[in-house]
Every structure is written in structure tokens, then in C-alpha cells.
Design an enzyme around this catalytic site. Structure first.
Site, PDB file in Angstrom:
ATOM      1  N   LYS A 206      10.211  -5.527  10.788  1.00  0.00           N
ATOM      2  CA  LYS A 206      10.111  -4.947   9.466  1.00  0.00           C
ATOM      3  C   LYS A 206      11.432  -4.423   8.934  1.00  0.00           C
ATOM      4  O   LYS A 206      11.706  -4.522   7.748  1.00  0.00           O
ATOM      5  CB  LYS A 206       9.089  -3.795   9.477  1.00  0.00           C
ATOM      6  CG  LYS A 206       7.680  -4.260   9.732  1.00  0.00           C
ATOM      7  CD  LYS A 206       6.710  -3.116   9.625  1.00  0.00           C
ATOM      8  CE  LYS A 206       6.556  -2.667   8.190  1.00  0.00           C
ATOM      9  NZ  LYS A 206       5.561  -1.576   8.078  1.00  0.00           N
TER      10      LYS A 206
ATOM     11  N   PHE B 156       3.624  -8.836  -8.917  1.00  0.00           N
ATOM     12  CA  PHE B 156       4.696  -9.604  -8.301  1.00  0.00           C
ATOM     13  C   PHE B 156       5.180 -10.600  -9.339  1.00  0.00           C
ATOM     14  O   PHE B 156       4.410 -11.031 -10.212  1.00  0.00           O
ATOM     15  CB  PHE B 156       4.163 -10.312  -7.051  1.00  0.00           C
ATOM     16  CG  PHE B 156       5.251 -10.796  -6.134  1.00  0.00           C
ATOM     17  CD1 PHE B 156       5.865  -9.918  -5.235  1.00  0.00           C
ATOM     18  CD2 PHE B 156       5.669 -12.112  -6.165  1.00  0.00           C
ATOM     19  CE1 PHE B 156       6.868 -10.364  -4.402  1.00  0.00           C
ATOM     20  CE2 PHE B 156       6.680 -12.561  -5.315  1.00  0.00           C
ATOM     21  CZ  PHE B 156       7.279 -11.686  -4.435  1.00  0.00           C
TER      22      PHE B 156
ATOM     23  N   PHE C 184      -3.722  -0.436   7.527  1.00  0.00           N
ATOM     24  CA  PHE C 184      -4.357  -1.751   7.369  1.00  0.00           C
ATOM     25  C   PHE C 184      -5.306  -1.781   6.155  1.00  0.00           C
ATOM     26  O   PHE C 184      -5.082  -1.076   5.169  1.00  0.00           O
ATOM     27  CB  PHE C 184      -5.087  -2.170   8.648  1.00  0.00           C
ATOM     28  CG  PHE C 184      -4.172  -2.414   9.822  1.00  0.00           C
ATOM     29  CD1 PHE C 184      -2.910  -2.983   9.664  1.00  0.00           C
ATOM     30  CD2 PHE C 184      -4.572  -2.090  11.110  1.00  0.00           C
ATOM     31  CE1 PHE C 184      -2.074  -3.224  10.750  1.00  0.00           C
ATOM     32  CE2 PHE C 184      -3.733  -2.319  12.208  1.00  0.00           C
ATOM     33  CZ  PHE C 184      -2.494  -2.884  12.013  1.00  0.00           C
TER      34      PHE C 184
ATOM     35  N   ARG D 132       2.110   8.377   6.536  1.00  0.00           N
ATOM     36  CA  ARG D 132       2.382   8.261   7.965  1.00  0.00           C
ATOM     37  C   ARG D 132       3.884   8.125   8.197  1.00  0.00           C
ATOM     38  O   ARG D 132       4.602   7.648   7.325  1.00  0.00           O
ATOM     39  CB  ARG D 132       1.667   7.031   8.529  1.00  0.00           C
ATOM     40  CG  ARG D 132       0.150   7.171   8.523  1.00  0.00           C
ATOM     41  CD  ARG D 132      -0.512   5.851   8.777  1.00  0.00           C
ATOM     42  NE  ARG D 132      -0.241   4.918   7.683  1.00  0.00           N
ATOM     43  CZ  ARG D 132      -0.336   3.619   7.759  1.00  0.00           C
ATOM     44  NH1 ARG D 132      -0.695   3.056   8.887  1.00  0.00           N
ATOM     45  NH2 ARG D 132      -0.079   2.855   6.718  1.00  0.00           N
TER      46      ARG D 132
ATOM     47  N   THR E  94       3.978   1.519  -0.872  1.00  0.00           N
ATOM     48  CA  THR E  94       4.731   1.509  -2.124  1.00  0.00           C
ATOM     49  C   THR E  94       3.862   2.034  -3.267  1.00  0.00           C
ATOM     50  O   THR E  94       4.312   2.840  -4.091  1.00  0.00           O
ATOM     51  CB  THR E  94       5.210   0.071  -2.412  1.00  0.00           C
ATOM     52  OG1 THR E  94       5.937  -0.395  -1.268  1.00  0.00           O
ATOM     53  CG2 THR E  94       6.100   0.003  -3.639  1.00  0.00           C
TER      54      THR E  94
ATOM     55  N   LYS F 284       0.822  -1.207   0.000  1.00  0.00           N
ATOM     56  CA  LYS F 284       0.000   0.000   0.000  1.00  0.00           C
ATOM     57  C   LYS F 284       0.861   1.264   0.000  1.00  0.00           C
ATOM     58  O   LYS F 284       0.621   2.176  -0.808  1.00  0.00           O
ATOM     59  CB  LYS F 284      -0.919  -0.030   1.223  1.00  0.00           C
ATOM     60  CG  LYS F 284      -2.058   0.955   1.186  1.00  0.00           C
ATOM     61  CD  LYS F 284      -2.965   0.701   2.378  1.00  0.00           C
ATOM     62  CE  LYS F 284      -2.124   0.619   3.629  1.00  0.00           C
ATOM     63  NZ  LYS F 284      -2.779   0.136   4.802  1.00  0.00           N
TER      64      LYS F 284
ATOM     65  N   ALA G 145      -3.735   1.805  13.562  1.00  0.00           N
ATOM     66  CA  ALA G 145      -4.990   1.743  12.811  1.00  0.00           C
ATOM     67  C   ALA G 145      -6.037   0.873  13.508  1.00  0.00           C
ATOM     68  O   ALA G 145      -7.143   0.727  13.007  1.00  0.00           O
ATOM     69  CB  ALA G 145      -4.747   1.242  11.400  1.00  0.00           C
TER      70      ALA G 145
ATOM     71  N   TRP H  72       7.067  -0.922  -7.576  1.00  0.00           N
ATOM     72  CA  TRP H  72       8.179  -1.439  -6.774  1.00  0.00           C
ATOM     73  C   TRP H  72       9.404  -1.634  -7.673  1.00  0.00           C
ATOM     74  O   TRP H  72      10.504  -1.243  -7.330  1.00  0.00           O
ATOM     75  CB  TRP H  72       7.770  -2.775  -6.125  1.00  0.00           C
ATOM     76  CG  TRP H  72       8.771  -3.299  -5.136  1.00  0.00           C
ATOM     77  CD1 TRP H  72       8.815  -3.044  -3.790  1.00  0.00           C
ATOM     78  CD2 TRP H  72       9.871  -4.165  -5.397  1.00  0.00           C
ATOM     79  NE1 TRP H  72       9.874  -3.681  -3.218  1.00  0.00           N
ATOM     80  CE2 TRP H  72      10.538  -4.376  -4.169  1.00  0.00           C
ATOM     81  CE3 TRP H  72      10.373  -4.790  -6.552  1.00  0.00           C
ATOM     82  CZ2 TRP H  72      11.680  -5.180  -4.059  1.00  0.00           C
ATOM     83  CZ3 TRP H  72      11.510  -5.593  -6.446  1.00  0.00           C
ATOM     84  CH2 TRP H  72      12.153  -5.792  -5.203  1.00  0.00           C
TER      85      TRP H  72
END
Lengths: 558, 558
Positions: free
Chosen positions: A105, A382, A301, A94, A73, A71, A273, A410
Site C-alpha cells: 500500500k 472517479f 472492509f 483506525r 478518504t 472509505k 476486520a 479525493w
């Protein structure tokens, strides 16, 4: 393949004064934090008030799965694509929390060729906003315990202090603690706990305040617990709203950075969230709208949590609804919603699973359409996706009359998002709907608001309140809090409150265990199931692989 | 009369790029934090290495009393006076901690017309160094508890974890806590506590590191506790020295600000002067020496604590001893050392009490002279001082052959420090002594080092070790830590370990209760009596009076 930090460090950033200049802000009117970060002070923002608002694009997603949706990205890549199309674009994201950076992460500022930079700073201390929030949060805690220790004039019930301490780290050992041990000199022992900083009400307030004065008024309204008569005790009663505002004086100014392709990006505020509303700050989004013809922002989310709160909690404060919504999905995550396990994701094409998992995406499309805003679906590509799997999504979107485009930001940055950009601009240009919130919150009871969210947004049959929550509702409405919106704290993994119910569950009820009044932020949290407000570290924390070499090369952030 | 914050806010600051230019640093070679603060990155500092060192002036004081001495104020005023005399001068101060700002003091960046600015930023988040230290400290704590929770491969003894958590606040309720409660998911319950951030070993390491690599090596050597075989467990064993260094990558760069009269000032690092060494960072002092012909710096508390540690702990790392020492006293504080109570300070002239209290000053003069550095006494003027009281100090200093001058920098800024500046320059010019430390720390046992400090610096008869401390000494020497210097943790109020023994106590012994290994910082702390590493808030915390108005005016910082 290069890691995110390698891509970011190879990239040539422009001085942030150049980026500011591109959106019409003078070098003298920003506060630099090094060469590539700046805060835009209130005075500069006030001068923009007469500008017309740009178009607002909200990026949201299906319910997250371990397969990943991308999201942030997509948000960054869409912004870069709009810039490539010659649109004056500003992104509003954010800011990441340091805790997860050190935990699993290892970084959160987009990915691949769709990142905001300097990612190593954004993922560490950035401009100090998180630290200011932690400090304000814990100053209040210290003032509470000191008040009790020094005679407890307000008659605070030590068993009913709900204000917790905070730390911007993943630290399970701090979830439940006893403070004040060691005898008279150290005060009264009591149970307490630490939340991760992003779960602090101070963060939610930062993100919902329109300016310093509004922030100060919200701080004053924070309820820290109850006195022995079970009346709420506020920050105003303790008299420290001024000190908290002083501590937060710089944090309220939005942070300006840039994408790898030099699109201006505000990265400011990042509340949870679940127990909060999961959107970047109103101040930053508002500033972006005054500076850009197109503003791309995101919510936390899936659309059931972040986007619903964007619409029902943030929009009323912002005074501006989205002109379009992008719902992001990946083939892999749709497959998981269709019943495929993580370990089987690479076992070849599976269009049937995609078709089955599409039900989750479909529900989010319908929900967003119910807000009367145009929807575009972005399939974030992907390498393992097959053409037939993608076709399933296209066909089903076509059946629903929704535009669906592939995006490869990406791998390709803005170039990979041009189709998406065109689709979004077209959707905005042809839109003549009028925004419609989930409920009218002045004239709806807390229970009816929760019911409206469960039925309209989650697709459930009803909401069920525990006895405790029911008692709280009555007390809250007596306290005059009935006109606040509901902020649902629910698992992000499912539309229902059962994290294992993927896809589009039906015929379920959502149970509200307890309510939490966030009167400063201006909402009532409805807890469904267990919500973890302090994450833990995994067996091998990302921190173990981090380092900075003598020449400044950073490793382990990704 | 104007408050400090009013004086500071009325003052017209120069852009910090101008201040940097005055000492030969280009705007491109600094990292701005707003318009009036900057960090000087390592690359810029490396280019200065071939410069010759300037002259180093250490400002210290008699044992502090509630009457106040004005050491930081004198340091700033002396720097401004040297600038007025045409000397290229750089000041190097400690950075204040936010905890005391919110508690009693309300601000710490000099006072009156001898301040560093922007004082409101310096006293709040400044450039985020304190927050980085807090984060590094607590990341290590989270890693320790996570290691234990995830199987405890290192066999850490949960009863013997000595690494504590930290918060940059005054918060007595956190002194003694139990963490890890709430069942299996939250780890193993154990006793823990929070120190104020400035008491963290991370702060001491920041202040004693010569560069990023040295800092990294020091982090690796930190001892966090013992395993069940009672062997020390280090940060290197846990493998997070890289992450801690990454967290501290910006904090190590010294912060440049200015005085009200635009003298450049480094304000960087501020470790406790009892359980740590109480001096600003080696990196900042070194940079100041490369940039200024005269560098004025200070050390915490009185000369028995701060200055001794400056000489015996900081000088060996800095590679440069002071060229002169200024010992600051006020008539009021000498009167308190002479037996006058606070409430009687305004009861008229009392030369006898001054004469009696001079004994404290005399001991500090003698101690500083024993280091073979020239000493100048500064009498920091106060409106209640009488001419006959001042004459007592002049006469007694003359008997000792020590230059004594009045200074009125609080009221008059640099103009009030011209006599002091002239006296200091003269003392430096005529100095041909060779610096002499209190002990040779390679060839002296830990016990002998402590004894040397007690006898030479405090004027006591001997040091007495508890059985526990004696056992620790043996274990520490076995661990190879015998060559580290001793860092005494003693009350600042007396030369002895009895805070009530003012003036110049004699015939006393100092009892060492316990030793604390600070192997990363590179010293062994000797605890005498109780040392509070987490202050509490008073009945009426300064925070209650703080505010920021809509126009940006700040109140309550002073």
C-alpha cells in the site's frame, strides 16, 4: 499529479495544541509527540464525561474490489465537509499498520485532498501504539515459553499453546516456525508462528477496553492455550496482566492529529476486520463523541464484515449506536461486482454492468437498514465515471428510497463532500428509529448467533459447522463463553465465503471450519476458509522505493 | 527505604522545555514526547556546530561482579555534583533495553538519588528508538526472505544468511528457530535466530553515525550474508537502505531528559558492550559537547571492554578524546576480585581481600593511563564498607599516584559526588597529555589489532586465532575490510576470556573462535568463547511483579 505524500508535505499543519484548543482541550492537558501529534491522557478524558454525546456517523462500503472504494478518504472528506458547514466535527479512524506500508500500500491515512496528517508519521511509528502492542504480545510469548522451561507448574500442553508471537511487518517466512531449538538451554522446541501485530488479541483488547482497569481485566482473561487436562490457561494464571497493562499504559490514550483542512481526527487502534472486529478504539470514539457535535468513523472492509461487527461487537461496549450510516461505492467497483475484469475497467461506459453490480450495494443498504439506522449512499467519483453509469445508481437508490449523493473529496477535499454532509445531517435530523442488533447475545447460542449473521447480514441460507467447530462450541459453552458475540473471519471480497462470488450471491451456505476463543477481547472468532494473519511482501515491495533525503524530503510513501 | 521508582515518582520534574532552555535551546526547536522527554532534531543540532566542545569525562569501571559497581549511578551523580559546583554540565547515557527490564534488572537509569527521570518511561518504550531499531532490523529480514522467495536474483545462499531477526525482549526460545515452514507459499525453510535488539547491527550503526546521510551510507554497507559464490551480499544490493533510513529518521535524534536534580541528560542508543561497542550515540555525545562545558558519559561493562572500545572505536568517529576518565569500584566488588564469594560479602571487614582484589582496579588504571588521559578512581560507597577497607584503596592509589575519592551519590545525589567532581575538574585542568589509541588502525592488520588489545588492555600474553577465524581474516582483508577496528566479544567478568579468572590474571592467551563482519557499523567482531546475544528470563521474571494501578502508581520497576 501530486502524490499523497507531496500533497501532505506541501500542506501547512496547525500546531496540534491549536487543534486541541478548537475542541476545548488545553495545551497543558495533552501529551505532545512532536508538534503535530498528541495523546489525550485519561485524566483529561475523565473531565469530559459529563458532556453530552455528539451524533455518530459510521462510514462503511460495499465488498472491496481491486478497483478501490475510498472509505477512509470519504470518512476524512465528510468530516472536512461537516466542518465547512460549521459543525463541530471530530473524525475517528483506525491507525495504519507498518507492515502493509512497507509492502503494497505504501501508506493509509486517506488520500488526495482528504488525508490525515502528518501522514509520514502516521504510516511509520506514529506514537508507538503498534510497538507497544507487539511488545506486550511477545512479552506474553516469552513468559509462556519461560514458564514451560522453568518447570511448567501450570502443566501447559506445549502442543496446545495457541498464543502466537507478533511482528508489525509483512513477513511470510514467520507464518510457521519452530522455536526453542538448540538444546536444553533454549527450552522446549515447539511449533509456533507470528501474526502481524494488528491481528494480535492485544490489539482487539486495546480497541474494546473502556479504560486502563478494563484493559487489565481483559488481559487477565486472555486464554493462551490449554493444559494437559485440556483446561484453558489464562494470563491471570501466568500472573502477567499487570506487566502487560504497564507496557500498554500510554497506548490506551487516543492519538489526536488533524486533516489537511484542520478537522481534529483521532487515529487510534486498528484491529483486523476478519479475525477481529476492524474498528478504531472505543476510547477514541467515546472521546470524539464527548468533544464533537458530529463524529465520523469507519469500520474495516465491507459492511458485511466491519459494519456488522461495529453494530454487534463495538456498539454494546461503546454504549452508543450510529445515528447514520454512509455506504461508499465507486462506479468502477460496482462494475467489477457486475462482472467486469480489472483490465477492462477503462474500456468506456458500461451502465449494464453497474446495474448488475448494484445488487451488492443493495444488499448492504438493506442490511444497514435492518439495524434501524438511516442510510446514505456516497458515490466516490472517479475520472472515468460516465453520467449514465452514475444515473443507474441514483435511479436504483431512489427506487429503494435511499438518498444517494456524489462525492469528490479525493480531488476537492471538504468542498467535494458538502452534498454528502448535507444529506447525512438531514438523515440524522429526521431519524426516529431505535437501533436493533443482529442478535441478542445473552440469550442466543453461539451457533444461532453465527446463523443470524449469515442469514441476515450475508443473505445466505445457513451456516454449517465442521465437526471440530461443533466440538469446540460445546467446550466453549461449558467454559462459560456462550454469551460472547461471534466475530466472523470471512473473505472480504464476497458476501459469501467464496471470494470469487461477487455481486449478490444467493442460496449459499457458509462453512465454519474452526472457532478461536478471544476471551480477553470478548468474542469467539468463527473461521470460514483460510484467513491469513500474516501477509507476505510482493515481488517489488514498496520499501524498495522509499527514501528520505538529506533535506528531510520523503519519497515512496503514498 | 524507598525503591528507585518511588524516589523517581516522588520527585518533581521540571518541564523538559525548561531543561532545554537552561542549555540554550528554545522550546520551538525541540520535539516533545510528553512533558518530560524531548528529541533534539538535526536542524537544531546543526545550529550548534560553531560552539566550542566542552570537556569530556568518561566513566568506566573494574570488571563487573554480582556485588555491583554503580557506574551509571556514578555518572549521574557526578553530573549533578558538577552542576552543584556551578559548571554547565550535560550527561550522556545509554538508553536501557526493555528485555532486561522485564527480566532481572527491573530498570536501568541510575539508582537511588542519582537517577535520570522519567525512569518508568525510559525503562519502557521511551521515545521509541528501540522499536524503530527492531523494525528496521526485521524489515531487512523480511526483505531478505522475500528476495529469496521471489526468485533470488542475487543468488543468496540460504545457508549463509548471517543477518538475524531481533526482538527487544529476553526470550531464549527465539535463539535458534526455523523459519519459512509450511510449504511453498511461506518461502524457503532455513535456520535463523533472534538477537535482542541492542545486539542488532542497526543499533551499533545508530550509535556510530554522525548524521542521517552517514547512517544511510552505513546501512548500505551492511553485509547480510553471502551468495553461492561466497561473495558478500549487502543492503545496497537489496536496495533498502532508503527504507531503513526512513524507519530510523526520528530515532537518530538524541533524547533529552533530566536527572532528579534537573541536570540535562541525553539518553540515546545502547549497543551491547561485547558484540558491539557499548557506548551511547556519537550524535548525543557530540550534541552534549556543543551544549555543556562538562560532559559526563559512560561505556558498558568494565574498562577492558567498554572503555577500550570508547577509545578505539568511538573516539575516531566522535573526533574527540576524553579529557578525564573515572574508574568506579566498590569495596564489595574489589573483595569479590580478591576471592570472597557473594554469600560471604556481609561477613565483616576484610582488608586483605580488598588488597588482593585491588589488582583488578590497578590494571584498569594502568590501561587508562596508557591512553594518555588523566584517571580518577571513585569508590562508590556501600553501607557495609569499613574504614580500614577503604584505606587500603586510598593507600594503593596513592602509591600509583592516582587520585582516589569516595562518592555516595546513590544515597546523597549530587552532594555525595562533590569531592569526585572537584578531583575530576582538577585532573582536567592539569592535563597536558596527548591521547594515544591502542593501535593505528589504517596500518595494522586485523590480527595485530586483536593482539594489541589483548596485550595492552587485558594484560594477556597473546591472542590465538582458530583456523576458521584465520581463514575469515584472509577473506575479510581481501574484501577490503582490513582497515576496520576490532571489536572484542569477551566475557565482561574477567580481564581474560575465562569468566572465572577474577582479579588480575596473568600469563593467559585469548582465543578468537570466529570473526563477524559488521561492515555497516564499521568494525570486525572477534568472538572469544560463547557470547549470548539473546538473554533468557529467570524463574521469577521481574514482569510478574509489575503493575500500574488505576491512579497511575507504578510498581515493580526498580
Amino acid at each position: 499529479m501530486l502524490t499523497d505524500i507531496q500533497i501532505a508535505q506541501q500542506n501547512e499543519q496547525l500546531p496540534i495544541v491549536e487543534i486541541a484548543k478548537r475542541i476545548g482541550i488545553d495545551a497543558d492537558d495533552i501529551d505532545l509527540y512532536g508538534k503535530y501529534k498528541a495523546k489525550i491522557p485519561a485524566k483529561t478524558l475523565q473531565a469530559l464525561e459529563s458532556n453530552e454525546d455528539g451524533k455518530l456517523i459510521l462510514v462503511t462500503a460495499i465488498n472491496p474490489t481491486p478497483a478501490g472504494e475510498g472509505k477512509s478518504t470519504t470518512t476524512v472528506g465528510l468530516g472536512d465537509a461537516l466542518t465547512l458547514r460549521g459543525k463541530k466535527t471530530v473524525i475517528a479512524l483506525r491507525e495504519p499498520s507498518l507492515g502493509p506500508t512497507m509492502g503494497v500500500k505504501g501508506g493509509a491515512a486517506g488520500g488526495g485532498y482528504a488525508q490525515v496528517v502528518p501522514m509520514e508519521d502516521i504510516n511509520l511509528h506514529f506514537t508507538g501504539d503498534m510497538h507497544a502492542i507487539t511488545t506486550a504480545n511477545n512479552t506474553l510469548s516469552a513468559i509462556i515459553d519461560n514458564h514451560i522451561h522453568q518447570g511448567n507448574e501450570l502443566d501447559i500442553d506445549v502442543r496446545r499453546v495457541t498464543w502466537k508471537r507478533a511482528v508489525d511487518l509483512n513477513d511470510r517466512a514467520l507464518r510457521q516456525v519452530i522455536v526453542g531449538l538448540g538444546g536444553v538451554a533454549n527450552g522446549y522446541p515447539r511449533e509456533d508462528g507470528f501474526d502481524i501485530t494488528v491481528a494480535s488479541e492485544i490489539m482487539a483488547i486495546l480497541c474494546l477496553s473502556t479504560d486502563l482497569e478494563d484493559m487489565r481485566a481483559r488481559f487477565a482473561r486472555i486464554v493462551i492455550g490449554e493444559n494437559t487436562k485440556r483446561e484453558p490457561v489464562t494470563v491471570a494464571d501466568l500472573g502477567v496482566e499487570g506487566a502487560l497493562t504497564l507496557i500498554m499504559k500510554d497506548a490506551i490514550a487516543p492519538n489526536l492529529v488533524q486533516t489537511l483542512e484542520h478537522t481534529p481526527a483521532f487515529v487510534h487502534g486498528g484491529p483486523f476486520a476478519n479475525i477481529a472486529h476492524g474498528c478504531n478504539s472505543v476510547v477514541a470514539t467515546h472521546a470524539a463523541l464527548k468533544l464533537g457535535d458530529y463524529v465520523v468513523t469507519e469500520a474495516g472492509f465491507g459492511a458485511d464484515l466491519g459494519a456488522e461487527k461495529f453494530m454487534d461487537i463495538k456498539v454494546p461496549v461503546l454504549g452508543k449506536a450510529p445515528d447514520a450510516v454512509v455506504v461508499v461505492a465507486t462506479i468502477r467497483s460496482l462494475k467489477m461486482h457486475g462482472g467486469v475484469a480489472v483490465k477492462d475497467l477503462n474500456n468506456g461506459s458500461n451502465p449494464d454492468a453497474v446495474a448488475k453490480g448494484f445488487a451488492n450495494l443493495q444488499k448492504h443498504i438493506e442490511t444497514m437498514q435492518a439495524f434501524q439506522v438511516p442510510v446514505v449512499v456516497a458515490v466516490n467519483e472517479f475520472v472515468t465515471d460516465s453520467a449514465e453509469e452514475e444515473q443507474v445508481v441514483f435511479d436504483k437508490c431512489a427506487e429503494l428510497g435511499v438518498t444517494c449523493v456524489k462525492s469528490s473529496v479525493w480531488e476537492n477535499g471538504g468542498q467535494g463532500g458538502l452534498d454528502l454532509a448535507d444529506a447525512v445531517v438531514a438523515a440524522i435530523d429526521s431519524n426516529d428509529q431505535v437501533f436493533q442488533a443482529t442478535y441478542d447475545y445473552e440469550n442466543t447460542s453461539l451457533e444461532e448467533k453465527a446463523r443470524a449473521i449469515v442469514q441476515k447480514v450475508y443473505g445466505g441460507d445457513d451456516v454449517v459447522f465442521s465437526k471440530k467447530a461443533r466440538n469446540q462450541m460445546r467446550r466453549f459453552e461449558r467454559n462459560g463463553w456462550g454469551n460472547l458475540p461471534i466475530c466472523m473471519a470471512k473473505t472480504q471480497y464476497s458476501l459469501s465465503d467464496d471470494p470469487k462470488a461477487l455481486g449478490r450471491p444467493e442460496g449459499f451456505k457458509v462453512s465454519v471450519r474452526e472457532l478461536v476463543p478471544k476471551i480477553g477481547a470478548g468474542f469467539i472468532v468463527a473461521l470460514t476458509g483460510d484467513v491469513l494473519t500474516m501477509p507476505g511482501l510482493p515481488k517489488h515491495p514498496a520499501a524498495l522505493d522509499m527514501d528520505i533525503k538529506a533535506d528531510g524530503e520523503i519519497v515512496g510513501l503514498f
